[in-house]
Design an enzyme around this catalytic site. Structure first.
Site, PDB file in Angstrom:
ATOM      1  N   LYS A 109      -6.569  10.058   3.609  1.00 15.48           N
ATOM      2  CA  LYS A 109      -6.367  10.407   5.020  1.00 15.48           C
ATOM      3  C   LYS A 109      -7.692  10.728   5.689  1.00 15.48           C
ATOM      4  O   LYS A 109      -7.890  10.399   6.859  1.00 15.48           O
ATOM      5  CB  LYS A 109      -5.407  11.593   5.155  1.00 15.48           C
ATOM      6  CG  LYS A 109      -3.977  11.210   4.854  1.00 15.48           C
ATOM      7  CD  LYS A 109      -3.004  12.276   5.325  1.00 15.48           C
ATOM      8  CE  LYS A 109      -1.576  11.907   4.973  1.00 15.48           C
ATOM      9  NZ  LYS A 109      -0.649  13.022   5.167  1.00 15.48           N
ATOM     10  N   LYS A 117       4.848  -1.630  -1.317  1.00 10.80           N
ATOM     11  CA  LYS A 117       6.039  -0.810  -1.147  1.00 10.80           C
ATOM     12  C   LYS A 117       6.516  -0.871   0.296  1.00 10.80           C
ATOM     13  O   LYS A 117       5.697  -0.916   1.213  1.00 10.80           O
ATOM     14  CB  LYS A 117       5.679   0.652  -1.479  1.00 10.80           C
ATOM     15  CG  LYS A 117       6.604   1.293  -2.488  1.00 10.80           C
ATOM     16  CD  LYS A 117       6.051   2.615  -2.953  1.00 10.80           C
ATOM     17  CE  LYS A 117       6.739   3.759  -2.249  1.00 10.80           C
ATOM     18  NZ  LYS A 117       6.388   5.060  -2.827  1.00 10.80           N
ATOM     19  N   LYS A 140       6.972   1.893   6.758  1.00 11.68           N
ATOM     20  CA  LYS A 140       6.985   1.737   8.214  1.00 11.68           C
ATOM     21  C   LYS A 140       5.658   1.212   8.738  1.00 11.68           C
ATOM     22  O   LYS A 140       5.609   0.438   9.671  1.00 11.68           O
ATOM     23  CB  LYS A 140       7.192   3.116   8.840  1.00 11.68           C
ATOM     24  CG  LYS A 140       8.534   3.349   9.402  1.00 11.68           C
ATOM     25  CD  LYS A 140       8.563   4.651  10.202  1.00 11.68           C
ATOM     26  CE  LYS A 140       7.557   5.671   9.785  1.00 11.68           C
ATOM     27  NZ  LYS A 140       7.962   6.955   9.394  1.00 11.68           N
TER      28      LYS A 140
END
Ligand code: TRP
Length: 330
Positions: free
Chosen positions: A115, A196, A199
């Site tokens: 991140k 995987k 979204k």
């Protein structure tokens, strides 16, 4: 062996619509666990604000996740369902645990590194301390097991390290929670079968739990079925779809038939894909219906969340008090 008479804690962030991968990979398992165990399922809003978000949308995201939990079968009579920020002991214990957490441990967390990479230049301290809040979430309820996906196991490991640190500094108190890894389905992207389902790849990679039947039919029709070429770790789109069918369908004969066709290299997608789409629709329909019913009664959902808050708080307060006593905070 399937757990029994255990205390279970897990949580999800209100960051947007759930998809079939979230359900089959995690929440379905949460629903099973609540039968013979004491489960706590939180909506972790304080975690979600560590990345950029829109405060205007946020209440809806929290409500959406609550609706998803309940529509998928989390039963507030059996499990404690609550919003993290409703129980102030989470942030209080997080502060305390921050004082015994080695900085180096936080800096080496894979999720933090990822991140931080994505948000270069705007890395807030909350992103670094995220796993400490997660440790507080968990340790407040002294669970035996924490069902999480692979991407979160490192954080549960860190929770164990923090529990040990506390115990050695202030006397044996916390039990070390274990990761519970169920043999769950890994649902892959419809368009990039090696990844995987997520979204962030884009809506056509994903089956949202709220997708209406026409959308599901279209997405499955467009799903890739190639055999992944000759690449080393090739992944077959067709195989993924077959796996999805096997997880969702209760028609053993049809499953076996498709599987045999697949193995023989002659799966007829013109038949298989519509059958898969209808199977998905059949699984999602009752969930969508329950969700719509609950969405029409927001005050009922609020009542459930406040009830969960009260139950959670009783336990959280006791743990925090014990911790403070041991630490000489009077
Ligand atoms: N970090 C988890 C995730 O992103 C969510 C989470 C927060 C959690 N606190 C937790 C999961 C405690 C399990 C236990 O998925």
């Amino acid at each position: 062996m399937f757990p029994k008479n255990k205390v279970i804690f897990s949580a999800a962030q209100p960051t947007g619509e759930l998809h079939l991968g979230n359900y089959l990979g995690a929440l379905k398992n949460w629903v099973h666990l609540q039968r013979d165990n004491q489960c706590f399922y939180a909506i972790v809003d304080y975690h979600a604000i560590t990345i950029p978000y829109d405060p205007k949308d946020f209440p809806k995201k929290v409500m959406d996740l609550a609706l998803d939990y309940l529509a998928l079968g989390i039963d507030p009579e059996k499990s404690v369902v609550f919003i993290q920020s409703h129980v102030p002991e989470h942030t209080e214990l997080a502060w305390i645990l921050n004082t015994i957490t080695p900085l180096g441990e936080l800096e080496r967390m894979t999720q933090f590194k990822d991140k931080a990479e994505q948000q270069r230049g705007s890395i807030n301290a909350g992103l670094l301390n995220y796993p400490v809040l997660m440790a507080a979430d968990i340790l407040l309820y002294q669970p035996d097991l924490v069902p999480v996906g692979e991407d979160q196991t490192q954080h549960v490991e860190l929770t164990r390290v923090i529990a040990r640190k506390f115990n050695s500094a202030f006397g044996e108190y916390f039990k070390e929670p274990k990761v519970y890894e169920a043999t769950i389905a890994r649902v892959m992207s419809l368009l990039e079968p090696a990844k995987k389902m997520s979204k962030s790849l884009g809506p056509n990679h994903c089956l949202a739990l709220n997708d209406p039947p026409e959308v599901i039919r279209k997405k499955i029709a467009k799903a890739v079925t190639d055999e992944g070429g000759l690449a080393e770790n090739r992944v077959s789109g067709g195989k993924n779809l077959l796996e999805l069918f096997k997880v969702l369908s209760d028609d053993k004969a049809t499953k076996d038939a498709f599987e045999e066709q697949y193995k023989a290299g002659e799966l007829k997608y013109a038949e298989f894909k519509p059958a898969l789409a209808e199977t998905i629709i059949k699984v999602l329909e009752p969930i969508q219906a329950r969700r719509a019913e609950l969405a029409a009664k927001p005050q009922e959902v609020t009542r459930i969340l406040l009830g969960g808050r009260d139950k959670a708080r009783l336990i959280a307060q006791k743990t925090l008090q014990d911790v403070k006593e041991r630490m000489g905070l009077v």
